[in-house]
Scaffold this motif. Sequence first.
Motif, PDB file in Angstrom:
ATOM      1  N   HIS A 118      47.701  29.072  47.761  1.00 49.40           N
ATOM      2  CA  HIS A 118      46.705  28.022  47.180  1.00 49.40           C
ATOM      3  C   HIS A 118      45.910  27.386  48.227  1.00 49.40           C
ATOM      4  O   HIS A 118      44.672  27.087  47.897  1.00 49.40           O
ATOM      5  CB  HIS A 118      47.618  26.942  46.533  1.00 49.40           C
ATOM      6  CG  HIS A 118      48.158  25.836  47.467  1.00 49.40           C
ATOM      7  ND1 HIS A 118      49.372  26.634  48.211  1.00 49.40           N
ATOM      8  CD2 HIS A 118      48.008  24.807  47.881  1.00 49.40           C
ATOM      9  CE1 HIS A 118      49.805  25.439  48.854  1.00 49.40           C
ATOM     10  NE2 HIS A 118      49.155  24.528  48.682  1.00 49.40           N
ATOM     11  N   ALA A 128      42.536  38.169  46.038  1.00 49.34           N
ATOM     12  CA  ALA A 128      42.023  37.885  44.756  1.00 49.34           C
ATOM     13  C   ALA A 128      40.463  38.516  44.801  1.00 49.34           C
ATOM     14  O   ALA A 128      39.912  38.999  43.861  1.00 49.34           O
ATOM     15  CB  ALA A 128      42.055  36.366  44.355  1.00 49.34           C
ATOM     16  N   ALA A 162      50.776  38.108  40.163  1.00 52.04           N
ATOM     17  CA  ALA A 162      50.213  36.930  39.952  1.00 52.04           C
ATOM     18  C   ALA A 162      48.665  36.968  40.046  1.00 52.04           C
ATOM     19  O   ALA A 162      48.014  36.615  39.288  1.00 52.04           O
ATOM     20  CB  ALA A 162      50.762  35.719  40.353  1.00 52.04           C
ATOM     21  N   VAL A 163      48.383  37.578  41.212  1.00 51.21           N
ATOM     22  CA  VAL A 163      46.862  37.455  41.365  1.00 51.21           C
ATOM     23  C   VAL A 163      46.137  38.500  40.763  1.00 51.21           C
ATOM     24  O   VAL A 163      44.793  38.251  39.916  1.00 51.21           O
ATOM     25  CB  VAL A 163      46.717  37.826  43.178  1.00 51.21           C
ATOM     26  CG1 VAL A 163      45.220  38.220  43.369  1.00 51.21           C
ATOM     27  CG2 VAL A 163      47.284  36.932  43.837  1.00 51.21           C
ATOM     28  N   THR A 165      46.839  39.598  37.795  1.00 48.56           N
ATOM     29  CA  THR A 165      47.006  39.263  36.192  1.00 48.56           C
ATOM     30  C   THR A 165      45.847  38.157  36.126  1.00 48.56           C
ATOM     31  O   THR A 165      45.000  37.901  35.209  1.00 48.56           O
ATOM     32  CB  THR A 165      48.358  38.566  36.052  1.00 48.56           C
ATOM     33  OG1 THR A 165      49.075  39.592  35.886  1.00 48.56           O
ATOM     34  CG2 THR A 165      48.513  38.122  34.452  1.00 48.56           C
ATOM     35  N   GLU A 166      45.870  37.108  36.978  1.00 47.52           N
ATOM     36  CA  GLU A 166      44.742  36.210  37.043  1.00 47.52           C
ATOM     37  C   GLU A 166      43.476  36.593  36.904  1.00 47.52           C
ATOM     38  O   GLU A 166      42.670  36.084  36.312  1.00 47.52           O
ATOM     39  CB  GLU A 166      44.983  35.201  38.349  1.00 47.52           C
ATOM     40  CG  GLU A 166      43.951  34.062  38.603  1.00 47.52           C
ATOM     41  CD  GLU A 166      43.805  33.544  39.925  1.00 47.52           C
ATOM     42  OE1 GLU A 166      42.698  33.227  40.288  1.00 47.52           O
ATOM     43  OE2 GLU A 166      44.822  33.862  40.630  1.00 47.52           O
ATOM     44  N   ARG A 167      43.074  37.562  37.815  1.00 42.77           N
ATOM     45  CA  ARG A 167      42.002  38.142  37.983  1.00 42.77           C
ATOM     46  C   ARG A 167      41.295  38.928  36.766  1.00 42.77           C
ATOM     47  O   ARG A 167      40.048  38.969  36.378  1.00 42.77           O
ATOM     48  CB  ARG A 167      41.511  38.772  39.299  1.00 42.77           C
ATOM     49  CG  ARG A 167      41.838  37.994  40.690  1.00 42.77           C
ATOM     50  CD  ARG A 167      41.442  36.659  40.442  1.00 42.77           C
ATOM     51  NE  ARG A 167      39.914  36.387  40.157  1.00 42.77           N
ATOM     52  CZ  ARG A 167      39.573  35.384  39.487  1.00 42.77           C
ATOM     53  NH1 ARG A 167      40.375  34.447  39.144  1.00 42.77           N
ATOM     54  NH2 ARG A 167      38.411  35.402  39.352  1.00 42.77           N
ATOM     55  N   GLN A 169      42.796  38.614  33.904  1.00 40.86           N
ATOM     56  CA  GLN A 169      42.631  37.876  32.410  1.00 40.86           C
ATOM     57  C   GLN A 169      41.315  36.910  32.334  1.00 40.86           C
ATOM     58  O   GLN A 169      40.899  36.321  31.478  1.00 40.86           O
ATOM     59  CB  GLN A 169      43.995  36.832  32.397  1.00 40.86           C
ATOM     60  CG  GLN A 169      44.082  35.865  33.094  1.00 40.86           C
ATOM     61  CD  GLN A 169      45.381  35.051  33.230  1.00 40.86           C
ATOM     62  OE1 GLN A 169      46.194  35.721  32.426  1.00 40.86           O
ATOM     63  NE2 GLN A 169      45.458  33.765  33.748  1.00 40.86           N
ATOM     64  N   ALA A 170      40.843  36.572  33.426  1.00 39.28           N
ATOM     65  CA  ALA A 170      39.636  35.764  33.754  1.00 39.28           C
ATOM     66  C   ALA A 170      38.410  36.610  33.143  1.00 39.28           C
ATOM     67  O   ALA A 170      37.357  35.851  33.034  1.00 39.28           O
ATOM     68  CB  ALA A 170      39.221  35.193  35.422  1.00 39.28           C
TER      69      ALA A 170
END
Length: 269
Positions: A118, A128, A162-163, A165-167, A169-170
């Motif tokens: 973080h 990311a 996680a990274v 998926t985060e990028r 889905q954004a």
Amino acid sequence: MLRKALALLAFSTTALSASTSVAQDAGAASERVLVVLAHPDDELVMAPAIARAVREGAALTVLYATSGDVGPGVSGMEPGAGLAAVREGEARCSIEALGGGDVRFLQLGDGQLATNAHHPGSAARHLADAVDALLDEQDFTRVLTWGPDGGYGHPDHRIVDAVVTERVQARGEDRPVLLYPGIPAGTLPEIPQMQSWAVTAPDLLSVSYAYDAADLDRMRRATQCHATQFSAEDRAALPELFDQTIWRGSVHFRPAFASSIAPEEPNGD
């Protein structure tokens, strides 16, 4: 959105009629596939699917977050830049064996991707940013990466999941299809070395990518590239093990997101 929805339908079928095969081959040439992984050799868990995608005309980009500079495997090499250079060469050899593509390395610290994820300037933030840049650079139709289990819980694998998926889905509705490879429950080989691997309920693995003998042979050649990580005996055995127990003709994936397009049911293996 329509082109990527059609790409998912083409990707998810394993029992193809003649008319479906024509549509699939026509759509493959416009496909752009991004594979994001933590280490050289991670591609082997989905290698026949990568080989098939390239064989059918998809443009392939593979991004490795690290160069595997800590994992000597069976090489006896000291961790560090020398090992990283060798493993980068092994990864390039492997992707070339699978059909070829654009191979990139972020050279982040092996085993450190999840450290202070973080914090500004962390390896995870760097990853990311790199994923965002790639998604902006090219109109990918599919992204393949580790699932949340990280295969066997490896923290580098899990943070890559996680990274990515985060990028993905954004992004908007025209986001690429994001897929995680999985081992269907009940297919895990009964050998001690694999008992720490996670399995997935088969009903969640709704996308299956059938491969042929040529794709499997490319996987065999790709495995041979990773001489630092596996003994000659293991390099010979690994493709046959996965082919005969876990895959049985199809590499299985779980879609990351709910979709209005229902994937076709894969045929029984």
